[in-house]
Design an enzyme around this catalytic site. Sequence first.
Site, PDB file in Angstrom:
ATOM      1  CB  SER A 153      -0.982  -0.045   1.169  1.00  0.00           C
ATOM      2  OG  SER A 153      -2.062   0.834   0.965  1.00  0.00           O
TER       3      SER A 153
ATOM      4  CG  ASP B   5      -4.336  -1.727   0.649  1.00  0.00           C
ATOM      5  OD1 ASP B   5      -3.540  -2.298   1.412  1.00  0.00           O
ATOM      6  OD2 ASP B   5      -4.305  -0.503   0.421  1.00  0.00           O
TER       7      ASP B   5
END
Length: 260
Positions: free
Chosen positions: A40, A153
């Site tokens: 991320s 993610d």
Amino acid sequence: MAKKLGLALGAGSAKGFAHIGVLQELESAGIHVDMVSGSSMGAVIGGIYCVGTDLKMLEKFITSLNLYGYLDLKLPLSAGLMKGGKIQELVRVFTHNKTFAQTKIPFCCVAVDAETAKLDVLEEGPLHESIRASMSIPAIFAPVQLNGKTYIDGGVLERVPCKALRDRGMDAVIGVDVGYHGDVKDVSNMSAYSLMNHTISIMQWELTKFRREEADVMLVPEVLFVKGRFQTDQAGDCIAEGRRTVRQALPKIRALLEEN
């Protein structure tokens, strides 16, 4: 023979600006990193660093940036509130449109295949595409279609991607975890959105706390004072905290690299 050192930069939205300080202080201490992995926001900062971006310039840009100007609302609202195209373009510019094969320091990032619920390590093709996949925060950013898969993610399953570095031959691994780590939190006046985010943080911590041992040294910048995902007004404080954690851990890091 010198140990190969890997650095795993963890997920954490705006708290991840601390990674800039970590990288700055490692460079200042003369500690060479042989490979970087990211999840991320860790993927964003890691990818930008590994193409050779000057960290002072990056700090100056981040601390003057209004990130909200790069949030593109997705209409109709399906799969995510935002497209993520503007942020991806920003990452493309900062990574000089390079591929994984063109980085100065080897780099990889992680993302979750939403269909198979498996973590994938991404290390081929244009950096900005894989980094965008790694930062697809569920319900915030639309998932990314890449290599025939639907990615969300990386922090959903792997907040600090240490294992990817071990699997790629790193002898020593430093992790950087900027996420929630079990602190008591007042939830009495939380909005539905804030409570949802806190719930996700609790679940991530349950996964992360058992995996911290995968790092030889785990740096934990105290950056939970940052409340928003996209605010940059406290980026300078996050960067400073990243530097502090490295300075504090330097004896341990040097001892790790000198071990036989």
